[in-house]
Scaffold this motif. Structure first.
Motif, PDB file in Angstrom:
ATOM      1  N   GLN A 135       7.357  26.715  33.515  1.00  0.00           N
ATOM      2  CA  GLN A 135       6.990  25.552  32.714  1.00  0.00           C
ATOM      3  C   GLN A 135       7.417  24.244  33.377  1.00  0.00           C
ATOM      4  OE1 GLN A 135       5.180  25.735  29.797  1.00  0.00           O
ATOM      5  NE2 GLN A 135       5.015  27.887  30.370  1.00  0.00           N
ATOM      6  N   LEU A 136       8.602  24.249  33.999  1.00  0.00           N
ATOM      7  CA  LEU A 136       9.081  23.045  34.659  1.00  0.00           C
ATOM      8  C   LEU A 136       8.184  22.671  35.845  1.00  0.00           C
ATOM      9  CD1 LEU A 136      12.958  23.502  34.681  1.00  0.00           C
ATOM     10  CD2 LEU A 136      11.691  21.662  33.618  1.00  0.00           C
ATOM     11  N   VAL A 137       7.859  23.659  36.677  1.00  0.00           N
ATOM     12  CA  VAL A 137       7.028  23.388  37.845  1.00  0.00           C
ATOM     13  C   VAL A 137       5.633  22.966  37.407  1.00  0.00           C
ATOM     14  CG1 VAL A 137       6.013  24.407  39.913  1.00  0.00           C
ATOM     15  CG2 VAL A 137       8.375  24.939  39.289  1.00  0.00           C
ATOM     16  N   ARG A 138       5.115  23.571  36.326  1.00  0.00           N
ATOM     17  CA  ARG A 138       3.801  23.175  35.819  1.00  0.00           C
ATOM     18  C   ARG A 138       3.832  21.731  35.301  1.00  0.00           C
ATOM     19  NH1 ARG A 138       3.308  27.021  32.454  1.00  0.00           N
ATOM     20  NH2 ARG A 138       2.437  28.471  33.965  1.00  0.00           N
ATOM     21  N   GLN A 139       4.965  21.351  34.720  1.00  0.00           N
ATOM     22  CA  GLN A 139       5.091  19.987  34.213  1.00  0.00           C
ATOM     23  C   GLN A 139       5.151  18.967  35.348  1.00  0.00           C
ATOM     24  OE1 GLN A 139       8.045  19.317  31.043  1.00  0.00           O
ATOM     25  NE2 GLN A 139       8.876  17.645  32.258  1.00  0.00           N
ATOM     26  N   ASP A 140       5.869  19.299  36.429  1.00  0.00           N
ATOM     27  CA  ASP A 140       5.989  18.391  37.562  1.00  0.00           C
ATOM     28  C   ASP A 140       6.313  19.211  38.802  1.00  0.00           C
ATOM     29  OD1 ASP A 140       6.405  16.388  39.376  1.00  0.00           O
ATOM     30  OD2 ASP A 140       7.752  15.206  38.128  1.00  0.00           O
ATOM     31  N   GLU A 141       5.382  19.265  39.743  1.00  0.00           N
ATOM     32  CA  GLU A 141       5.587  20.071  40.945  1.00  0.00           C
ATOM     33  C   GLU A 141       6.763  19.564  41.776  1.00  0.00           C
ATOM     34  OE1 GLU A 141       2.000  20.247  43.132  1.00  0.00           O
ATOM     35  OE2 GLU A 141       0.915  21.456  41.636  1.00  0.00           O
ATOM     36  N   ALA A 142       7.135  18.311  41.608  1.00  0.00           N
ATOM     37  CA  ALA A 142       8.265  17.770  42.355  1.00  0.00           C
ATOM     38  C   ALA A 142       9.579  18.434  41.970  1.00  0.00           C
ATOM     39  CB  ALA A 142       8.362  16.263  42.140  1.00  0.00           C
ATOM     40  N   LEU A 143       9.608  19.140  40.838  1.00  0.00           N
ATOM     41  CA  LEU A 143      10.828  19.817  40.400  1.00  0.00           C
ATOM     42  C   LEU A 143      10.986  21.200  41.013  1.00  0.00           C
ATOM     43  CD1 LEU A 143      10.706  18.966  36.585  1.00  0.00           C
ATOM     44  CD2 LEU A 143      12.065  17.849  38.340  1.00  0.00           C
ATOM     45  N   SER A 144      10.019  21.652  41.798  1.00  0.00           N
ATOM     46  CA  SER A 144      10.056  23.028  42.292  1.00  0.00           C
ATOM     47  C   SER A 144      11.289  23.296  43.149  1.00  0.00           C
ATOM     48  CB  SER A 144       8.779  23.335  43.080  1.00  0.00           C
ATOM     49  OG  SER A 144       8.615  22.412  44.141  1.00  0.00           O
ATOM     50  N   ALA A 145      11.689  22.329  43.995  1.00  0.00           N
ATOM     51  CA  ALA A 145      12.863  22.537  44.852  1.00  0.00           C
ATOM     52  C   ALA A 145      14.129  22.691  44.022  1.00  0.00           C
ATOM     53  CB  ALA A 145      12.997  21.378  45.832  1.00  0.00           C
ATOM     54  N   ALA A 146      14.294  21.816  43.030  1.00  0.00           N
ATOM     55  CA  ALA A 146      15.479  21.902  42.170  1.00  0.00           C
ATOM     56  C   ALA A 146      15.484  23.205  41.374  1.00  0.00           C
ATOM     57  CB  ALA A 146      15.537  20.704  41.233  1.00  0.00           C
ATOM     58  N   VAL A 147      14.317  23.625  40.900  1.00  0.00           N
ATOM     59  CA  VAL A 147      14.236  24.874  40.142  1.00  0.00           C
ATOM     60  C   VAL A 147      14.598  26.061  41.021  1.00  0.00           C
ATOM     61  CG1 VAL A 147      12.629  26.439  38.990  1.00  0.00           C
ATOM     62  CG2 VAL A 147      12.587  24.007  38.459  1.00  0.00           C
ATOM     63  N   LEU A 148      14.052  26.092  42.241  1.00  0.00           N
ATOM     64  CA  LEU A 148      14.342  27.200  43.159  1.00  0.00           C
ATOM     65  C   LEU A 148      15.820  27.263  43.495  1.00  0.00           C
ATOM     66  CD1 LEU A 148      13.339  29.489  44.969  1.00  0.00           C
ATOM     67  CD2 LEU A 148      12.894  27.796  46.753  1.00  0.00           C
ATOM     68  N   LYS A 149      16.430  26.105  43.734  1.00  0.00           N
ATOM     69  CA  LYS A 149      17.857  26.078  44.063  1.00  0.00           C
ATOM     70  C   LYS A 149      18.694  26.575  42.885  1.00  0.00           C
ATOM     71  CE  LYS A 149      19.348  22.482  46.264  1.00  0.00           C
ATOM     72  NZ  LYS A 149      19.802  21.094  46.574  1.00  0.00           N
ATOM     73  N   SER A 150      18.332  26.152  41.673  1.00  0.00           N
ATOM     74  CA  SER A 150      19.092  26.569  40.495  1.00  0.00           C
ATOM     75  C   SER A 150      18.983  28.079  40.282  1.00  0.00           C
ATOM     76  CB  SER A 150      18.591  25.825  39.261  1.00  0.00           C
ATOM     77  OG  SER A 150      18.738  24.438  39.415  1.00  0.00           O
ATOM     78  N   MET A 151      17.784  28.617  40.421  1.00  0.00           N
ATOM     79  CA  MET A 151      17.607  30.056  40.230  1.00  0.00           C
ATOM     80  C   MET A 151      18.336  30.849  41.303  1.00  0.00           C
ATOM     81  SD  MET A 151      13.615  30.310  39.035  1.00  0.00           S
ATOM     82  CE  MET A 151      13.776  32.054  38.698  1.00  0.00           C
ATOM     83  N   SER A 152      18.340  30.357  42.540  1.00  0.00           N
ATOM     84  CA  SER A 152      19.048  31.051  43.611  1.00  0.00           C
ATOM     85  C   SER A 152      20.549  31.083  43.342  1.00  0.00           C
ATOM     86  CB  SER A 152      18.773  30.362  44.955  1.00  0.00           C
ATOM     87  OG  SER A 152      17.393  30.397  45.264  1.00  0.00           O
ATOM     88  N   LEU A 153      21.089  29.975  42.852  1.00  0.00           N
ATOM     89  CA  LEU A 153      22.523  29.937  42.537  1.00  0.00           C
ATOM     90  C   LEU A 153      22.863  30.878  41.387  1.00  0.00           C
ATOM     91  CD1 LEU A 153      23.052  26.116  42.870  1.00  0.00           C
ATOM     92  CD2 LEU A 153      24.118  27.864  44.284  1.00  0.00           C
ATOM     93  N   GLY A 154      22.002  30.929  40.363  1.00  0.00           N
ATOM     94  CA  GLY A 154      22.261  31.855  39.265  1.00  0.00           C
ATOM     95  C   GLY A 154      22.227  33.297  39.720  1.00  0.00           C
ATOM     96  N   ASN A 155      21.262  33.636  40.564  1.00  0.00           N
ATOM     97  CA  ASN A 155      21.183  35.008  41.061  1.00  0.00           C
ATOM     98  C   ASN A 155      22.355  35.343  41.977  1.00  0.00           C
ATOM     99  OD1 ASN A 155      18.813  35.491  39.701  1.00  0.00           O
ATOM    100  ND2 ASN A 155      17.517  34.804  41.387  1.00  0.00           N
ATOM    101  N   LEU A 156      22.837  34.345  42.725  1.00  0.00           N
ATOM    102  CA  LEU A 156      23.984  34.562  43.593  1.00  0.00           C
ATOM    103  C   LEU A 156      25.192  35.017  42.789  1.00  0.00           C
ATOM    104  CD1 LEU A 156      24.713  34.120  46.657  1.00  0.00           C
ATOM    105  CD2 LEU A 156      25.722  31.962  45.943  1.00  0.00           C
ATOM    106  N   ARG A 157      25.461  34.341  41.685  1.00  0.00           N
ATOM    107  CA  ARG A 157      26.588  34.721  40.825  1.00  0.00           C
ATOM    108  C   ARG A 157      26.357  36.096  40.205  1.00  0.00           C
ATOM    109  NH1 ARG A 157      29.347  36.729  37.654  1.00  0.00           N
ATOM    110  NH2 ARG A 157      30.909  35.840  36.243  1.00  0.00           N
ATOM    111  N   GLU A 158      25.112  36.415  39.831  1.00  0.00           N
ATOM    112  CA  GLU A 158      24.826  37.698  39.198  1.00  0.00           C
ATOM    113  C   GLU A 158      25.011  38.863  40.176  1.00  0.00           C
ATOM    114  OE1 GLU A 158      23.600  40.750  36.643  1.00  0.00           O
ATOM    115  OE2 GLU A 158      24.490  38.773  36.344  1.00  0.00           O
TER     116      GLU A 158
END
Length: 572
Positions: free
Chosen positions: A172-195
């Motif tokens: 939903q975030l990337v669909r709202q604004d493609e410029a957020l894709s980098a921030a979204v990818l970084k956030s998801m990678s950090l969450g998966n790193l901890r998991e």
């Protein structure tokens, strides 16, 4: 004497029209260029930046809940590994972690996340907690590896369910604004790193709690999680290592590398290669979770930076909007100057003409004369006023009479209270003793409950439909009006109290037997209470008071009743 000025004799002129058009086009050009071309883009940029900041903040909150679900496995592993002496402290610690997770999920329930995905997370999390509690109740000597591992796998499944919710939100975030894709990818990678780091430790806890060597299946899953963790680490590191050495993110990245990649994974390797284990499961969990803490801190720092950047973009968009608003204000000031010119050349004379028209309509003054400096159109206007002077006075008198007669209730189309009052006083003033009119007051029972249950639009629909229903029951000579709120009135002329009471009962039955279908699909049965009053020697206020007393008695008798009230000196 009426004026008789023909169009051919009116003063001619055309300069005002050209002045009006030129000034209007200049004003429209200023507003169109300065406001339309600038504010549109600025407002759009500000709204987009504001929505992005809010969305990223909600995304960060979602990761906070994900971290709590992942972190809940630590105290759950402790409880399943604890001996009876340490079981109660471990249980209290797990309850605190669970409460924190539940608070995070409740906060998410107030957002626009899919209810189905969130409900599945809650179901999977509850199932995992039940399995953990079952294992914790077993005697340590009776705990089997498959039981502990099944509980841990259930906790994995709960996090996996939650990860689907994060993936939906990321899309939903990337669909709202493609410029957020980098921030979204970084956030998801950090969450998966901890998991993945947490899962590596959990694959060792189950065999340790069962007092057995790490089985092959767990070793395979551990290596898979380890490989994914290292891949994510290599993906994130280049963007962090280019930061200045004093940057908090780079410093935390180095701290996580030393603590977790060096010491945490080394502890895992040690336990994989040594059996019997050099420590119990509780000691391993405490040491291992401590090495994971820099990973969590690194994730929080990067998420904080992403939020700060989104807020910075929002503030920049706000400053841009404010600056363009200032420019627009200057344009409006220019427009004000143009309006002043219009006021002097056009609207001033027109306002004088308007005041003169109002005065003529009220019959207070004769039409004024044009000034020498007025434009030709204005001079023609003032000259034409004399033609309609007498007609305006006559029309003003007729209009006042028509306004009194044509007032109706805007909701139901019935007469309003003022019209009913006027008709009632007029009827009472011109009747003989035997022809005294009667008044019926109708009050809809439980009308407030209809509004409270179905909404005010439904209440309005009830009033309109009842108005049509009652109108069909009356004679053309009867006067039906809305008396106020949910109360109606019927003024009956040429009928006695007995006949009016029979009419009231007919109205009551018609209302009670009518089935009303609301626009929202609900079907209602409406009842009403009616009070009837009549008799000689009454003025209008007294008749209203008697009808109101009768209505009160109908209400007090249980509603859906008709009660009548005679004048005090009227014989039965």
């Amino acid at each position: 004497m009426p004026h008789s000025l023909s169009p051919g004799r009116l003063p001619q002129g055309g300069g005002l029209r050209w002045k009006l058009w030129i000034l209007t086009l200049l004003a429209a050009l200023c507003i169109g260029l300065l406001a339309g071309a600038t504010l549109y883009q600025s407002v759009g940029g500000f709204v987009r930046a504001k929505l992005n900041a809010r969305a990223i903040s909600q995304f960060a909150a979602s990761f906070e809940a994900a971290n709590h679900i992942s972190a809940e496995r630590g105290p759950a592993n402790d409880l399943m590994s604890a001996d009876p002496a340490r079981r109660e402290p471990a249980r209290r610690r797990l309850q605190q972690y669970r409460a924190r997770t539940d608070r995070s999920l409740r906060r998410l329930a107030t957002t626009q996340l899919p209810a189905g995905l969130l409900a599945r997370v809650e179901r999977d999390l509850e199932l995992a907690r039940q399995r953990v509690d079952i294992v914790a109740l077993l005697d340590p000597a009776a705990r089997r590896f498959d039981q502990v591992q099944a509980a841990i796998d259930a906790m994995f499944a709960a996090w996996d369910s939650y990860s689907r919710l994060i993936q939906w939100q990321a899309a939903q975030l990337v669909r709202q604004d493609e410029a957020l894709s980098a921030a979204v990818l970084k956030s998801m990678s950090l969450g998966n790193l901890r998991e993945y780091a947490g899962r590596i430790g959990s694959y060792i806890v189950a065999p340790m709690a069962a007092g057995m060597e790490v089985p092959v299946a767990n070793r395979i899953q551990l290596q898979i999680a380890r490989g994914r963790l290292l891949e994510l680490w290599q993906l994130l590191s280049p963007g962090i290592e280019v930061l200045p050495a004093a940057d908090p993110v780079r410093q935390q990245h180095e701290l996580a590398r030393r603590h977790y990649l060096r010491h945490g994974l080394a502890l895992v390797d040690q336990l994989l290669n040594e059996y019997p284990y050099p420590m119990d499961a509780l000691a391993f969990t405490d040491h291992y979770v401590a090495t994971m803490q820099p990973l969590e801190t690194l994730r929080n720092l990067l998420l904080g930076q992403t939020l700060a950047q989104a807020e910075q973009h929002r503030q920049q968009a706000w400053r841009t909007l404010w600056l363009l608003g200032l420019i627009t204000l200057l344009a409006l000031l220019l427009l004000a100057a143009l309006v002043l010119a219009l006021q002097y050349y056009v609207f001033g004379p027109l306002l004088r003409a308007a005041d003169a028209v109002f005065a003529l309509a009220d019959g207070d003054a004769e039409p004024p004369r044009a000034r020498r400096q007025d434009a030709g159109e204005i001079r023609r206007l003032f000259a034409a006023m004399g033609i309609v002077s007498d007609r305006l006075r006559e029309r003003a008198r007729l209009t006042r009479e028509l306004e009194q007669l044509a007032i109706t209730d805007s909701l139901t189309g019935l007469l309003n209270r003022r019209a009913i009052d006027r008709l009632g006083r007029k009827a009472l003033a011109g009747t003989r003793r035997q022809d005294t009119p009667c008044l019926i007051l109708i009050d809809v029972d439980h009308f407030k409950a209809i509004n409270d249950t179905h909404g005010h639009p439904a209440g309005d629909q009830v009033l309109r439909e009842l108005a049509g229903l009652m109108r069909a029951q009356l004679r053309p000579s009867d006067h039906l009006g809305r008396f106020g709120g949910e109360e109606f009135a019927v003024l009956i002329e040429g009928a006695g109290l007995a006949q009016a009471t029979r009419l009231a009962r007919r109205l009551k039955r018609a209302i009670r037997h009518h089935r009303l279908d609301l626009d929202n699909g609900a079907r209602l049965t409406i009842t009403a209470s009616l009070g009837v009053a009549g008799g000689p020697g009454l003025d209008w206020e007294q008749m209203i008071a008697l009808a109101d007393q009768a209505l009160y008695r109908a209400k007090a008798a249980g509603r859906d009743r008709v009660r009548s009230q005679r004048a005090p000196d009227t014989p039965d």
